[in-house]
Design an enzyme around this catalytic site. Structure first.
Site, PDB file in Angstrom:
ATOM      1  N   HIS A   1       0.826  -1.222   0.000  1.00 52.58           N
ATOM      2  CA  HIS A   1       0.000   0.000   0.000  1.00 52.58           C
ATOM      3  C   HIS A   1       0.856   1.266   0.000  1.00 52.58           C
ATOM      4  O   HIS A   1       0.345   2.346  -0.273  1.00 52.58           O
ATOM      5  CB  HIS A   1      -0.946  -0.007   1.195  1.00 52.58           C
ATOM      6  CG  HIS A   1      -1.936  -1.131   1.146  1.00 52.58           C
ATOM      7  ND1 HIS A   1      -2.850  -1.278   0.121  1.00 52.58           N
ATOM      8  CD2 HIS A   1      -2.147  -2.188   1.974  1.00 52.58           C
ATOM      9  CE1 HIS A   1      -3.580  -2.370   0.327  1.00 52.58           C
ATOM     10  NE2 HIS A   1      -3.172  -2.935   1.441  1.00 52.58           N
TER      11      HIS A   1
ATOM     12  N   ARG B   1       7.381  -5.605   2.773  1.00 49.87           N
ATOM     13  CA  ARG B   1       6.096  -6.236   2.447  1.00 49.87           C
ATOM     14  C   ARG B   1       5.882  -6.071   0.951  1.00 49.87           C
ATOM     15  O   ARG B   1       5.884  -4.944   0.434  1.00 49.87           O
ATOM     16  CB  ARG B   1       4.922  -5.606   3.210  1.00 49.87           C
ATOM     17  CG  ARG B   1       3.609  -6.250   2.740  1.00 49.87           C
ATOM     18  CD  ARG B   1       2.453  -6.004   3.645  1.00 49.87           C
ATOM     19  NE  ARG B   1       1.861  -4.689   3.479  1.00 49.87           N
ATOM     20  CZ  ARG B   1       0.664  -4.352   3.969  1.00 49.87           C
ATOM     21  NH1 ARG B   1      -0.041  -5.250   4.657  1.00 49.87           N
ATOM     22  NH2 ARG B   1       0.183  -3.144   3.803  1.00 49.87           N
TER      23      ARG B   1
HETATM   24  C1  3PY Z   1      -4.145  -5.225   7.510  1.00 48.57           C
HETATM   25  O1  3PY Z   1      -4.429  -4.877   8.661  1.00 48.57           O
HETATM   26  O2  3PY Z   1      -4.947  -5.693   6.712  1.00 48.57           O
HETATM   27  C2  3PY Z   1      -2.779  -5.072   7.060  1.00 48.57           C
HETATM   28  O3  3PY Z   1      -2.457  -5.488   5.978  1.00 48.57           O
HETATM   29  C3  3PY Z   1      -1.814  -4.340   7.930  1.00 48.57           C
HETATM   30  O4  3PY Z   1      -1.191  -3.345   7.168  1.00 48.57           O
HETATM   31 MG    MG Z   2      -3.997  -6.155   4.775  1.00 48.75          MG
END
Ligand code: 3PY
Ligand code: MG
Length: 263
Positions: free
Chosen positions: A50, A75
């Site tokens: 994200h 990530r």
């Molecule tokens: C979530 O809470 O879905 C996550 O991916 C954390 O960033």
């Molecule tokens: Mg998530």
């Protein structure tokens, strides 16, 4: 290189100091992560799902986290297992992969992140050799245990398959994503990462991780939530994003200044 960097995988499993706290950064700026990494974080995650990192900025980000003496974690975007290999080549200590919903997903992740016999990671760790300070042969022998492969559990399907996912050789742990999990558990009705339903799911995942001898990590929206997770026994937690921490800090400074005027 310090053992802090090379021992990341071991420290995750040993739960030193009651568990680890990692920074979490989406703004793709190497200098920003270097500043954040000066704080008492055990690691810093670069969020390519994200956040706005691409491969080039992530490679710089990893270097600047390491310059601060900390392990860098990445990530990846959903299903982008090729990126996982490249980020390990760039010197990441761990990969967090979102939306791992089955043993097949977990095996595909391991295939990209572990050398044989566990997986099929292709050879080419040019920057990783520099960052870990290892000769090629030594990196080959140690990479599978030196780097950490973490599957995100954030859907109902993943919860149902938790034992199968944890049983995959090469999966070192799971990471609970409470936002997506809350959306999934409510069939899209709610974003409630700090709800009782998530607490319950987390407790189940924690029990299963302990049974399999694997690590559990979780995303906390702030320090309070992160502390609750640590108290429950979570091995690595996030205490909010860099943007939340930046804005909280700015708000506190402004408020402090206003209080001084009024006092
Ligand atoms: C979530 O809470 O879905 C996550 O991916 C954390 O960033
Ligand atoms: Mg998530």
């Amino acid at each position: 290189m310090t053992t802090d960097i090379d021992g990341f995988a071991g420290r995750l499993k040993r739960r030193e100091n009651g568990g680890m706290i990692s920074g979490w950064v989406g703004i793709p700026d190497a200098m920003l992560v270097n500043h954040l990494a000066q704080e008492d974080f055990d690691a810093v995650v670069l969020d390519m799902q994200h956040g706005m990192w691409d491969m080039e900025t992530a490679a710089s980000g990893i270097a600047y986290v390491r310059l601060a003496g900390k392990p860098a974690v990445a990530r990846i975007p959903v299903g982008d297992f090729a990126a996982a290999s490249r980020l390990l080549d760039a010197g990441a200590s761990a990969i967090i992969a979102p939306m791992i919903n089955s043993a097949d997903d977990a095996r595909a992740l391991v295939k990209a992140t572990k050398y044989p016999p566990l997986g099929e990671r292709s050879w080419g760790p040019s920057l990783a050799l520099n960052h870990f300070g290892l000769a090629a042969e030594d990196y080959l022998q140690s990479a599978n245990s030196l780097t950490v492969t973490i599957a995100m559990v954030e859907t109902r399907t993943a919860l149902d398959a938790i034992d199968e996912i944890l049983a995959v050789d090469g999966i070192d742990g799971v990471f609970v994503g409470p936002s997506d999990l809350s959306i999934a558990l409510s069939n899209g009705a709610r974003l409630a990462p700090n709800s009782a339903a998530i607490d319950q799911a987390l407790a189940t995942v924690l029990t299963r991780c302990r049974a399999h001898g694997k690590a559990i990590c979780a995303f906390g929206s702030d320090g309070d939530r992160a502390g609750q997770y640590l108290k429950l026994g979570v091995d690595l937690v996030i205490a909010g994003t860099e943007t939340a921490q930046l804005r909280t800090g700015a708000r506190a400074a402004i408020q402090t200044a206003r209080n001084v005027i009024q006092s």
